[in-house]
Scaffold this motif. Structure first.
Motif, PDB file in Angstrom:
ATOM      1  N   ALA A   1       0.838  -1.200   0.000  1.00  0.00           N
ATOM      2  CA  ALA A   1       0.000   0.000   0.000  1.00  0.00           C
ATOM      3  C   ALA A   1       0.875   1.252   0.000  1.00  0.00           C
ATOM      4  CB  ALA A   1      -0.928   0.004   1.204  1.00  0.00           C
ATOM      5  N   LYS A   2       0.596   2.173  -0.908  1.00  0.00           N
ATOM      6  CA  LYS A   2       1.316   3.448  -1.055  1.00  0.00           C
ATOM      7  C   LYS A   2       2.809   3.244  -1.351  1.00  0.00           C
ATOM      8  CE  LYS A   2      -1.817   5.982   2.000  1.00  0.00           C
ATOM      9  NZ  LYS A   2      -1.931   6.859   3.202  1.00  0.00           N
ATOM     10  N   LEU A   3       3.164   2.065  -1.855  1.00  0.00           N
ATOM     11  CA  LEU A   3       4.554   1.786  -2.215  1.00  0.00           C
ATOM     12  C   LEU A   3       4.685   1.893  -3.731  1.00  0.00           C
ATOM     13  CD1 LEU A   3       7.216   0.809  -0.780  1.00  0.00           C
ATOM     14  CD2 LEU A   3       6.634  -1.462  -1.648  1.00  0.00           C
ATOM     15  N   PRO A   4       5.557   2.764  -4.240  1.00  0.00           N
ATOM     16  CA  PRO A   4       5.716   2.890  -5.694  1.00  0.00           C
ATOM     17  C   PRO A   4       6.097   1.558  -6.322  1.00  0.00           C
ATOM     18  CG  PRO A   4       6.860   4.663  -4.552  1.00  0.00           C
ATOM     19  CD  PRO A   4       6.419   3.684  -3.506  1.00  0.00           C
ATOM     20  N   LYS A   5       5.677   1.355  -7.550  1.00  0.00           N
ATOM     21  CA  LYS A   5       5.952   0.091  -8.222  1.00  0.00           C
ATOM     22  C   LYS A   5       7.443  -0.179  -8.320  1.00  0.00           C
ATOM     23  CE  LYS A   5       1.876  -0.801 -11.033  1.00  0.00           C
ATOM     24  NZ  LYS A   5       1.374  -1.031 -12.401  1.00  0.00           N
ATOM     25  N   ALA A   6       8.234   0.886  -8.422  1.00  0.00           N
ATOM     26  CA  ALA A   6       9.677   0.714  -8.601  1.00  0.00           C
ATOM     27  C   ALA A   6      10.390   0.326  -7.308  1.00  0.00           C
ATOM     28  CB  ALA A   6      10.285   2.011  -9.141  1.00  0.00           C
ATOM     29  N   GLU A   7       9.702   0.414  -6.175  1.00  0.00           N
ATOM     30  CA  GLU A   7      10.372   0.219  -4.887  1.00  0.00           C
ATOM     31  C   GLU A   7      10.127  -1.182  -4.354  1.00  0.00           C
ATOM     32  OE1 GLU A   7      10.539   2.383  -0.501  1.00  0.00           O
ATOM     33  OE2 GLU A   7       9.714   3.423  -2.231  1.00  0.00           O
TER      34      GLU A   7
ATOM     35  N   GLY B   1      22.598  11.730 -11.619  1.00  0.00           N
ATOM     36  CA  GLY B   1      23.248  10.630 -10.910  1.00  0.00           C
ATOM     37  C   GLY B   1      22.396   9.904  -9.905  1.00  0.00           C
ATOM     38  N   LYS B   2      21.109  10.261  -9.763  1.00  0.00           N
ATOM     39  CA  LYS B   2      20.249   9.593  -8.799  1.00  0.00           C
ATOM     40  C   LYS B   2      19.945   8.175  -9.268  1.00  0.00           C
ATOM     41  CE  LYS B   2      16.334  10.559  -5.781  1.00  0.00           C
ATOM     42  NZ  LYS B   2      15.234  11.492  -5.450  1.00  0.00           N
ATOM     43  N   SER B   3      19.924   7.221  -8.328  1.00  0.00           N
ATOM     44  CA  SER B   3      19.771   5.806  -8.676  1.00  0.00           C
ATOM     45  C   SER B   3      18.411   5.280  -8.259  1.00  0.00           C
ATOM     46  CB  SER B   3      20.873   4.979  -8.012  1.00  0.00           C
ATOM     47  OG  SER B   3      22.144   5.443  -8.402  1.00  0.00           O
ATOM     48  N   TYR B   4      17.946   4.246  -8.978  1.00  0.00           N
ATOM     49  CA  TYR B   4      16.641   3.658  -8.719  1.00  0.00           C
ATOM     50  C   TYR B   4      16.724   2.147  -8.819  1.00  0.00           C
ATOM     51  CZ  TYR B   4      14.767   8.346  -9.016  1.00  0.00           C
ATOM     52  OH  TYR B   4      14.514   9.673  -8.771  1.00  0.00           O
ATOM     53  N   VAL B   5      15.784   1.481  -8.148  1.00  0.00           N
ATOM     54  CA  VAL B   5      15.752   0.032  -8.132  1.00  0.00           C
ATOM     55  C   VAL B   5      15.265  -0.521  -9.470  1.00  0.00           C
ATOM     56  CG1 VAL B   5      14.656  -1.970  -7.043  1.00  0.00           C
ATOM     57  CG2 VAL B   5      15.411  -0.055  -5.644  1.00  0.00           C
ATOM     58  N   ALA B   6      14.285   0.126 -10.087  1.00  0.00           N
ATOM     59  CA  ALA B   6      13.687  -0.364 -11.327  1.00  0.00           C
ATOM     60  C   ALA B   6      13.679   0.725 -12.396  1.00  0.00           C
ATOM     61  CB  ALA B   6      12.269  -0.869 -11.072  1.00  0.00           C
ATOM     62  N   SER B   7      13.537   0.304 -13.661  1.00  0.00           N
ATOM     63  CA  SER B   7      13.551   1.250 -14.776  1.00  0.00           C
ATOM     64  C   SER B   7      12.349   2.182 -14.748  1.00  0.00           C
ATOM     65  CB  SER B   7      13.574   0.482 -16.104  1.00  0.00           C
ATOM     66  OG  SER B   7      12.447  -0.379 -16.198  1.00  0.00           O
ATOM     67  N   SER B   8      11.211   1.698 -14.214  1.00  0.00           N
ATOM     68  CA  SER B   8      10.021   2.550 -14.158  1.00  0.00           C
ATOM     69  C   SER B   8      10.247   3.740 -13.229  1.00  0.00           C
ATOM     70  CB  SER B   8       8.814   1.728 -13.677  1.00  0.00           C
ATOM     71  OG  SER B   8       9.090   1.128 -12.419  1.00  0.00           O
ATOM     72  N   GLY B   9      10.987   3.535 -12.134  1.00  0.00           N
ATOM     73  CA  GLY B   9      11.298   4.641 -11.234  1.00  0.00           C
ATOM     74  C   GLY B   9      12.197   5.667 -11.890  1.00  0.00           C
ATOM     75  N   LEU B  10      13.187   5.200 -12.650  1.00  0.00           N
ATOM     76  CA  LEU B  10      14.062   6.116 -13.376  1.00  0.00           C
ATOM     77  C   LEU B  10      13.290   6.899 -14.424  1.00  0.00           C
ATOM     78  CD1 LEU B  10      16.835   7.238 -14.161  1.00  0.00           C
ATOM     79  CD2 LEU B  10      17.176   5.198 -15.565  1.00  0.00           C
TER      80      LEU B  10
ATOM     81  N   PHE C   1      20.528  -2.578  -4.289  1.00  0.00           N
ATOM     82  CA  PHE C   1      19.414  -2.814  -5.202  1.00  0.00           C
ATOM     83  C   PHE C   1      19.228  -1.685  -6.209  1.00  0.00           C
ATOM     84  CE2 PHE C   1      18.724  -5.143  -1.322  1.00  0.00           C
ATOM     85  CZ  PHE C   1      18.326  -6.390  -1.762  1.00  0.00           C
ATOM     86  N   LEU C   2      20.201  -0.794  -6.325  1.00  0.00           N
ATOM     87  CA  LEU C   2      20.113   0.321  -7.260  1.00  0.00           C
ATOM     88  C   LEU C   2      20.778  -0.073  -8.571  1.00  0.00           C
ATOM     89  CD1 LEU C   2      20.972   3.268  -4.852  1.00  0.00           C
ATOM     90  CD2 LEU C   2      18.719   2.428  -5.512  1.00  0.00           C
ATOM     91  N   SER C   3      19.948  -0.280  -9.609  1.00  0.00           N
ATOM     92  CA  SER C   3      20.464  -0.754 -10.894  1.00  0.00           C
ATOM     93  C   SER C   3      20.337   0.269 -12.011  1.00  0.00           C
ATOM     94  CB  SER C   3      19.720  -2.039 -11.304  1.00  0.00           C
ATOM     95  OG  SER C   3      19.835  -3.025 -10.307  1.00  0.00           O
TER      96      SER C   3
END
Length: 339
Positions: A92-98, A184-193, A175-177
């Motif tokens: 709940a309230k967690l972004p898909k990328a996280e 330079g900010k990093s994200y776990v998934a491509s959707s977050g980027l 988990f930052l790919s």
């Protein structure tokens, strides 16, 4: 991967089949499912891995929002209050990328009670022993934590940390790919980027204050506002409406106005105690971590680069004085030879 989702089904619990809805008021649709989220939901549903969030320095229950400073109290709470749960509530309230954070201390399979030490081990067990649809060729979608108040250590690499806050910052780095090429900010998934690029770099960036809704041209301007505008300061007193620009100011107020005793920060590695939080963090980095930096001139170690830079200025000033003294000695020797 796709899953079928029921959008609306009235009278679903009715025992009279004549009252069941017709095809006109029942809607089904195909929804693309992220394999990582699919795996995460299976792990939460079929194992004892406890999902949580981090709130400053406390563990937050994802189901009811209760906060716990002691992980053991959090585990007791989960066992008593949430023996039955809805797995999708963890997202709940967690972004898909996280990825969702889970405590894997004493992790067991809910179907056969077999204990496992790692997420990959129990995911393989669910697939092979219980024929559950776990996709091992995709990310598991969870971040493992072994929560121990006396030993904050990374469940991935074993590196120690002085607090839950520091442990959380470190664990995320595994988990930052996906990295933004602009900032330079990093994200776990491509959707977050992708969301970050669209919101931050496709139009002029502006920051806003959540309390007064004022808009600022940069994050720096927003931070200055939050330190100077009384009603928008980020640290608030738990006993009165006062707000403060820093944690240190808040703690001083709590002691002077409400008689709160100064909190001691104890080191779990050597049992030393510190009144100041920063002194404890510096001690941990210098004595129990490889994150400290050393001076190349004298070998002295420092907890952060800024303190090392201030120290290097002293070496530079000393070298400059030595050079001046040598120049003066050369000048005096030349004068004596000419005379």
């Amino acid at each position: 991967m796709w899953k079928i989702t029921l959008l609306r089904l009235p009278h679903q619990n009715s025992l009279n089949r004549d009252t069941w809805p017709t095809d006109r008021n029942v809607f089904f649709f195909l929804e693309e499912c992220d394999p990582a989220r699919w795996n995460a939901e299976a792990l939460i549903r079929y194992t004892s891995a406890r999902p949580f969030r981090v709130s400053v320095k406390s563990v937050m229950c994802v189901y009811c929002g209760d906060l716990f400073e002691d992980p053991e109290q959090f585990r007791t709470h989960m066992a008593k209050e949430h023996a039955t749960f809805r797995a999708n509530m963890a997202f709940a309230k967690l972004p898909k990328a996280e990825y969702v954070k889970v405590d894997i201390a004493g992790m067991r399979c809910r179907l056969c009670a077999q204990q496992h030490r790692t997420l990959h081990s129990i995911a393989t067990h669910l697939r092979d022993a219980h024929d559950k649809d776990v996709r091992l060729d995709s990310p598991l979608g969870v971040m493992p934590y072994h929560l121990d108040r006396d030993n904050w250590a990374c469940a991935v690499c074993g590196k120690g940390a002085p607090s839950l806050l520091h442990l959380n910052k470190h664990t995320v780095t595994h988990f930052l790919s996906y990295v933004c090429e602009v900032c330079g900010k990093s994200y776990v998934a491509s959707s977050g980027l992708l969301t970050h690029v669209r919101s931050k770099h496709e139009r002029e960036y502006s920051a806003h204050c959540k309390r007064c809704r004022a808009i600022f041209p940069s994050m720096r301007a927003k931070q200055i506002h939050q330190r100077t505008a009384k009603r928008c300061m980020t640290h608030c007193c738990s006993e009165c409406p006062e707000r403060f620009p820093s944690y240190k100011c808040k703690q001083r107020h709590m002691a002077e106005a409400h008689g709160a005793s100064a909190r001691e920060h104890s080191c779990a590695r050597c049992e030393l105690s510190f009144v100041q939080r920063q002194a404890f963090y510096d001690h941990y980095r210098l004595c129990h971590s490889a994150d400290c930096v050393a001076c190349s001139h004298c070998g002295r170690r420092f907890a952060c680069a800024s303190k090392l830079n201030r120290h290097l200025k002293k070496h530079a000033a000393k070298n400059e004085r030595e050079i001046r003294l040598k120049l003066k000695s050369y000048d005096s020797s030349d004068y004596n030879e000419q005379s």
